[in-house]
Write a protein that holds these residues in place. Structure first.
Motif, PDB file in Angstrom:
ATOM      1  N   ILE A 124      59.624  29.781 114.892  1.00  0.00           N
ATOM      2  CA  ILE A 124      58.192  30.396 114.851  1.00  0.00           C
ATOM      3  C   ILE A 124      58.703  29.266 116.273  1.00  0.00           C
ATOM      4  O   ILE A 124      59.419  28.743 117.138  1.00  0.00           O
ATOM      5  CB  ILE A 124      58.415  28.282 114.375  1.00  0.00           C
ATOM      6  CG1 ILE A 124      58.751  28.975 112.232  1.00  0.00           C
ATOM      7  CG2 ILE A 124      57.292  27.628 114.501  1.00  0.00           C
ATOM      8  CD1 ILE A 124      58.861  27.364 111.847  1.00  0.00           C
ATOM      9  N   CYS A 173      55.673  21.961 116.289  1.00  0.00           N
ATOM     10  CA  CYS A 173      55.889  21.663 115.078  1.00  0.00           C
ATOM     11  C   CYS A 173      56.174  20.328 114.333  1.00  0.00           C
ATOM     12  O   CYS A 173      56.899  19.969 114.572  1.00  0.00           O
ATOM     13  CB  CYS A 173      55.785  22.096 113.060  1.00  0.00           C
ATOM     14  SG  CYS A 173      57.264  23.181 114.058  1.00  0.00           S
ATOM     15  N   LYS A 231      57.287  19.168 111.355  1.00  0.00           N
ATOM     16  CA  LYS A 231      58.093  19.538 110.816  1.00  0.00           C
ATOM     17  C   LYS A 231      58.285  20.617 110.768  1.00  0.00           C
ATOM     18  O   LYS A 231      56.976  21.368 110.208  1.00  0.00           O
ATOM     19  CB  LYS A 231      58.558  18.527 109.653  1.00  0.00           C
ATOM     20  CG  LYS A 231      56.973  18.192 108.773  1.00  0.00           C
ATOM     21  CD  LYS A 231      57.222  17.649 107.711  1.00  0.00           C
ATOM     22  CE  LYS A 231      56.030  17.876 106.428  1.00  0.00           C
ATOM     23  NZ  LYS A 231      56.064  17.268 105.093  1.00  0.00           N
ATOM     24  N   VAL A 232      59.046  21.180 109.917  1.00  0.00           N
ATOM     25  CA  VAL A 232      58.735  22.481 109.687  1.00  0.00           C
ATOM     26  C   VAL A 232      58.224  22.613 108.815  1.00  0.00           C
ATOM     27  O   VAL A 232      58.651  22.337 107.067  1.00  0.00           O
ATOM     28  CB  VAL A 232      60.434  23.473 109.605  1.00  0.00           C
ATOM     29  CG1 VAL A 232      60.171  25.131 108.721  1.00  0.00           C
ATOM     30  CG2 VAL A 232      61.414  23.562 110.357  1.00  0.00           C
ATOM     31  N   PRO A 233      57.012  24.053 108.346  1.00  0.00           N
ATOM     32  CA  PRO A 233      56.362  24.212 106.829  1.00  0.00           C
ATOM     33  C   PRO A 233      57.353  24.175 106.198  1.00  0.00           C
ATOM     34  O   PRO A 233      57.852  25.152 105.976  1.00  0.00           O
ATOM     35  CB  PRO A 233      55.315  25.421 107.449  1.00  0.00           C
ATOM     36  CG  PRO A 233      55.371  25.566 109.095  1.00  0.00           C
ATOM     37  CD  PRO A 233      56.547  24.998 109.497  1.00  0.00           C
ATOM     38  N   PRO A 234      57.612  23.456 104.626  1.00  0.00           N
ATOM     39  CA  PRO A 234      58.280  23.835 103.336  1.00  0.00           C
ATOM     40  C   PRO A 234      58.070  25.053 103.024  1.00  0.00           C
ATOM     41  O   PRO A 234      59.451  25.750 103.118  1.00  0.00           O
ATOM     42  CB  PRO A 234      57.963  22.432 102.752  1.00  0.00           C
ATOM     43  CG  PRO A 234      57.373  22.154 103.134  1.00  0.00           C
ATOM     44  CD  PRO A 234      56.301  22.133 104.789  1.00  0.00           C
ATOM     45  N   PRO A 235      56.877  26.014 103.562  1.00  0.00           N
ATOM     46  CA  PRO A 235      56.799  27.665 102.568  1.00  0.00           C
ATOM     47  C   PRO A 235      57.730  28.212 103.335  1.00  0.00           C
ATOM     48  O   PRO A 235      58.617  29.702 102.749  1.00  0.00           O
ATOM     49  CB  PRO A 235      56.009  27.997 103.238  1.00  0.00           C
ATOM     50  CG  PRO A 235      54.694  26.007 102.999  1.00  0.00           C
ATOM     51  CD  PRO A 235      55.362  25.965 103.226  1.00  0.00           C
ATOM     52  N   LEU A 236      57.994  28.064 104.545  1.00  0.00           N
ATOM     53  CA  LEU A 236      59.002  28.708 105.966  1.00  0.00           C
ATOM     54  C   LEU A 236      60.718  28.372 104.780  1.00  0.00           C
ATOM     55  O   LEU A 236      61.214  29.562 104.940  1.00  0.00           O
ATOM     56  CB  LEU A 236      58.900  28.580 107.357  1.00  0.00           C
ATOM     57  CG  LEU A 236      57.650  28.769 107.210  1.00  0.00           C
ATOM     58  CD1 LEU A 236      57.706  28.949 108.930  1.00  0.00           C
ATOM     59  CD2 LEU A 236      57.246  30.429 107.468  1.00  0.00           C
ATOM     60  N   LEU A 250      51.730  24.029 117.099  1.00  0.00           N
ATOM     61  CA  LEU A 250      51.312  24.509 116.492  1.00  0.00           C
ATOM     62  C   LEU A 250      50.289  23.588 115.311  1.00  0.00           C
ATOM     63  O   LEU A 250      49.306  22.985 115.380  1.00  0.00           O
ATOM     64  CB  LEU A 250      52.163  24.324 114.869  1.00  0.00           C
ATOM     65  CG  LEU A 250      52.310  25.126 114.060  1.00  0.00           C
ATOM     66  CD1 LEU A 250      51.956  26.962 114.139  1.00  0.00           C
ATOM     67  CD2 LEU A 250      53.213  25.095 112.458  1.00  0.00           C
ATOM     68  N   LYS A 301      47.067  23.710 108.992  1.00  0.00           N
ATOM     69  CA  LYS A 301      47.362  22.934 107.947  1.00  0.00           C
ATOM     70  C   LYS A 301      49.055  22.357 108.474  1.00  0.00           C
ATOM     71  O   LYS A 301      49.520  21.098 107.757  1.00  0.00           O
ATOM     72  CB  LYS A 301      47.822  23.476 106.853  1.00  0.00           C
ATOM     73  CG  LYS A 301      47.939  22.712 105.541  1.00  0.00           C
ATOM     74  CD  LYS A 301      48.024  23.763 103.906  1.00  0.00           C
ATOM     75  CE  LYS A 301      49.213  23.334 103.076  1.00  0.00           C
ATOM     76  NZ  LYS A 301      48.785  23.502 101.905  1.00  0.00           N
ATOM     77  N   TYR A 302      50.142  23.340 108.779  1.00  0.00           N
ATOM     78  CA  TYR A 302      51.099  22.395 109.499  1.00  0.00           C
ATOM     79  C   TYR A 302      51.394  21.406 110.727  1.00  0.00           C
ATOM     80  O   TYR A 302      52.501  21.431 111.460  1.00  0.00           O
ATOM     81  CB  TYR A 302      52.777  23.257 108.848  1.00  0.00           C
ATOM     82  CG  TYR A 302      52.076  23.774 107.734  1.00  0.00           C
ATOM     83  CD1 TYR A 302      52.302  22.907 106.472  1.00  0.00           C
ATOM     84  CD2 TYR A 302      51.558  25.062 106.471  1.00  0.00           C
ATOM     85  CE1 TYR A 302      52.320  22.874 104.834  1.00  0.00           C
ATOM     86  CE2 TYR A 302      51.803  25.833 105.448  1.00  0.00           C
ATOM     87  CZ  TYR A 302      52.177  23.956 104.249  1.00  0.00           C
ATOM     88  OH  TYR A 302      52.011  25.191 103.368  1.00  0.00           O
TER      89      TYR A 302
END
Length: 64
Positions: free
Chosen positions: A3, A7, A9-14, A59, A62-63
């Motif tokens: 990334i 951010c 926190k790291v986006p959960p989808p990643l 970032l 949304k995230y």
């Protein structure tokens, strides 16, 4: 996976996309600083290791 923007926190989808043994590196904002963090997925879960402090652009979206 890497990334290239800070951010909160790291986006959960990643993290969900990581295969067993997969690694993700990301600049994460924590307590007023940005840390470059390595996440590594294994059968036991996700290991997290702070590497060093960094300064990346934030970032957006949304995230962000």
């Amino acid at each position: 996976m890497c990334i290239t923007a800070a951010c909160p926190k790291v986006p959960p989808p990643l993290l969900e996309q990581l295969a067993d043994g997969g690694r993700l590196i990301a600049p994460v904002r924590e307590e007023g600083v940005q840390n470059l963090v390595l996440f590594e997925k294994s059968g036991e879960g996700i290991r997290r290791e702070v590497i060093c402090q960094v300064l990346y652009v934030p970032l957006r979206g949304k995230y962000g």
